[in-house]
Enzyme design. Structure first.
Site, PDB file in Angstrom:
ATOM      1  N   GLY A 279     121.856   4.169 -15.243  1.00  0.00           N
ATOM      2  CA  GLY A 279     123.163   4.341 -14.460  1.00  0.00           C
ATOM      3  C   GLY A 279     124.335   4.000 -15.365  1.00  0.00           C
ATOM      4  CB  SER A 280     127.798   2.779 -14.040  1.00  0.00           C
ATOM      5  OG  SER A 280     127.669   3.649 -13.100  1.00  0.00           O
ATOM      6  CB  VAL A 281     125.035  -0.292 -17.949  1.00  0.00           C
ATOM      7  CG1 VAL A 281     125.033  -1.433 -17.373  1.00  0.00           C
ATOM      8  CG2 VAL A 281     123.581   0.391 -17.645  1.00  0.00           C
ATOM      9  CE  LYS A 283     130.048   5.739 -15.310  1.00  0.00           C
ATOM     10  NZ  LYS A 283     130.383   5.392 -14.006  1.00  0.00           N
TER      11      LYS A 283
END
Lengths: 581, 127
Positions: A279-281, A283
């Site tokens: 997920g967002s990690v 980014k």
């Protein structure tokens, strides 16, 4: 003597006889010399009375090579060693009464089942086998009791056994061995078959792990596990400069001394053996790729629509952006749409793919363990895959592999390879190939700080240290789509940001919302506080000095500037809206 | 050859033979001793390993943590870091004038005295 008689009989010296006599004398003389020599040699060899020589102690040859090396942590704490432990065996052909023998043994040895032992003994006896194990690794007390019972046919064998004195502290990374001392899991397996097999002959192997750090991570993860009741969790601490792993914890864990009794769920190493859509990690990686392409700048603003349509797919944000976001804000507020837009602005799939490839995210991590999962990725990268990968979906990697990638970007921009082996004092690995420019690395650090100072990870702040990081809350994939309510909450933290040295990654698998997380399951609420607690505890242990206030002041200044432009941006946007008829 | 040297030779042979046997026995005894010592060394090695493992078990983190609480020890904290430059002047003054005897090794001993750090130096250190 013959010579004497001959001498008397024949007075007249015959030259031939004289020659013969001379030869005899010569031979006798030679023998005399020989004996004298032997005598002297004997005197020489005769031991001097105080026979024990004290001066130079004799070198007793080292232990046989079949022994496994002792494993110690980086500070020399013993983690695994071979001990001579009594085990009970039997010569079934000498056991007169298997039933009685089994019953008596079961009374002495705790945990021994009389019926199954009786069956085994009887079978072995019928087959005429002369050896059968009764119980491995008994205590000296049990051994004495068995000997005192005087059971015929029961033997005590002393065998070398692997012992893990620190119990479950480092179970996953150490692994365990079978009854024949062959490595079956973790580092023990790598020692026999894998990447550490060259070290098999050594007396001791120093691992990169610091048991104190390991215990702190384990303690804090366990605390989080009590709070959020996840199905599992992973925590690791990585030295960014050398790639040495200081801690690697996977929950639930197990005691390698009792590995056979551990459930498969316990033995699973979630840090290296499992792959997750993080997920967002992610980014951190995709926005670093965007910045490094040179086509996107940290303060460049993107208009964030309510939903991003790609083909028949729609990408949404958890929290809608009410104003145009700069790249830094996309990062710190974790906007999926913004990340996808920034990645497309930087060139789409190619730069992202190239960055992930250079970071090694398409391959298995070369760590000295058995359990290393291969990343799972899509074969083709149409736009929608590029968009989802940019925020960590549609690509599944092990937390360790991801940690290496972030360490490479948050450190000095050169590739970091994690290892479980300690580098000898004063030596460090040669720096790896450059992954990102120094400028990108600097910007990324500030963006990671921004996330903690004014973003989704306010709970990751640690007084005294400049901490940066990125939160992640990933939906977990199930059959035919993403499962509702099952998430993976994570946080990757780097400290001290003024001179990044350590990376802390915490991944919590399927946390349940609780009061401590404000009823949510976000990475910023579940994982970030764990990383903060770990950082606050290990920083002083590792001798990390409080961060330089000057760097923080500089970061804050940039934040003020960012806020000012943000206000300006939303004002102009409002003005533009007002101007519309 | 005359009788005397022959007898002497025979006697020498006897003596050497006895000596050789004697030596053989002594050597066998020594070998046995050596083996016993080797075994004892091996035995001791195992004991040492066992004790090392025992020590490691007794110093396992859970146990230490339990003791630490009872002994009133507290975790290290970031805010307990103090740079030398930030220490108050009192520490400089406290040691001022205190004597320290230093043995030079050749029998002579000299006395060193701490001097209070001079004000400009302190100022420079403190920034």
């Amino acid at each position: 003597m013959i010579g004497d008689r001959l001498d008397l009989a024949l007075a007249a010296p015959d030259p031939a006889l004289r020659r013969g006599r001379f030869r005899l004398k010569l031979v006798a003389g030679l023998f005399a010399l020989l004996f004298a020599g032997l005598g002297f040699r004997l005197l020489h060899l005769a031991p001097d009375e105080p026979a024990v020589e004290v001066a130079a102690p004799a070198r007793v040859p080292e232990e046989p090579a079949r022994r496994r090396p002792d494993l110690v942590d980086r500070r020399g704490e013993l983690l695994a060693t071979d001990l001579r432990v009594p085990s009970l065996a039997a010569d079934p052909t000498l056991v007169a009464d298997p039933k009685r023998t089994a019953e008596r043994l079961a009374r002495i040895v705790p945990g021994l089942d009389a019926e199954s032992l009786e069956r085994r003994l009887a079978q072995a006896k019928a087959a005429g086998r002369r050896f059968a194990w009764v119980d491995h690794r008994v205590t000296p007390q049990v051994q004495r009791a068995v000997l005192e019972a005087g059971l015929p046919g029961i033997l005590v064998r002393h065998a070398e056994h692997r012992v893990y004195p620190k119990g479950a502290s480092a179970g996953h990374l150490l692994g365990f061995v079978d009854v024949d001392n062959k490595g079956l899991a973790g580092f023990e397996h790598a020692l026999d078959h894998g990447r550490a097999s060259g070290l098999r002959g050594l007396g001791r192997v120093a691992l990169s792990i610091d048991l104190r750090i390991q215990e702190v991570v384990r303690d804090e993860l366990a605390r989080a596990a009590r709070e959020f009741r996840p199905i599992g969790a992973c925590g690791l601490v990585l030295d960014i400069r050398t790639g040495e792993l200081l801690a690697l914890v996977s929950l639930p864990d197990f005691d390698p001394n009792l590995a056979a009794r551990a459930r498969a769920e316990q033995r699973k190493n979630r840090c290296t053996g499992g792959t997750y859509e993080l997920g967002s990690v992610f980014k951190v990686l995709s926005l670093a790729a965007a910045l490094d392409s040179g086509k996107v700048r940290p303060l460049q603003r993107f208009e964030i629509p309510p939903a991003l349509k790609i083909g028949r797919h729609r990408i949404r944000d958890v929290h809608r952006a009410r104003r145009p976001y700069s790249v830094a804000e996309i990062f710190s507020h974790s906007s999926n749409i913004g990340t996808a837009l920034a990645v497309f602005a930087a060139g789409g799939a190619e730069p992202l793919k190239s960055m992930l490839g250079r970071l090694g995210l398409f391959e298995r991590a070369p760590i000295e363990l058995l359990e290393v999962a291969r990343p799972q990725l899509q074969r083709n990268w149409p736009d929608v895959v590029t968009a989802t990968v940019s925020f960590g979906h549609g690509i599944a990697v092990s937390p360790l592999r991801f940690a290496e990638a972030v360490a490479s970007l948050a450190g000095d921009g050169t590739l970091v390879r994690a290892t479980l082996l300690k580098y000898p004092e004063g030596s460090a690995p040669a720096p790896g190939p450059r992954i990102a420019s120094r400028r990108t690395v600097e910007e990324l650090r500030w963006m990671m700080w921004l996330t903690v100072a004014d973003g989704t990870a306010k709970k990751a702040a640690v007084p005294g240290y400049l901490v940066g990081g990125k939160t992640g809350t990933a939906d977990k994939a199930g059959r035919g789509g993403y499962r509702k309510g099952a998430v993976l909450a994570s946080f990757v933290g780097v400290f001290p940001l003024d001179d990044p040295r350590y990376l802390v990654l915490v991944v919590v698998d399927e946390p349940k919302a609780s009061a401590a997380s404000g009823g949510t399951r976000y990475g910023g609420q579940v994982a970030a506080p764990v990383v903060a607690a770990i950082t606050a505890r290990i920083g002083p242990l590792l001798g990390v000095r409080p961060s330089d206030p000057a760097v923080e002041a500089r970061y804050r200044e940039r934040l003020q500037a960012l806020k000012a432009t943000a206000a300006l941006a939303s004002e102009t946007r409002l003005a533009a809206l007002d101007a519309r008829p | 050859m005359s009788l005397k040297p022959a007898l002497a030779l025979a006697a020498a042979a006897l003596v050497t033979a006895t000596a050789v046997f004697q030596l053989k026995f002594v050597v066998r005894e020594r070998e046995r001793e050596l083996q016993a010592v080797r075994r004892a060394i091996e035995e001791e090695r195992w004991r040492i390993r066992t004790l090392a493992a025992d020590w490691a078990w007794r110093t396992r983190p859970e146990r230490i943590t339990g003791h630490a609480g009872r002994l009133g020890l507290v975790p290290a904290r970031v805010d307990r870091f103090v740079r030398v430059e930030d220490l108050p002047d009192a520490t400089h003054l406290e040691f001022a004038g205190r004597a320290l005897t230093v043995d030079l090794g050749d029998g002579t001993a000299i006395e060193l005295r701490f001097k209070p750090a001079s004000a400009p130096l302190l100022g420079a250190g403190r920034r």
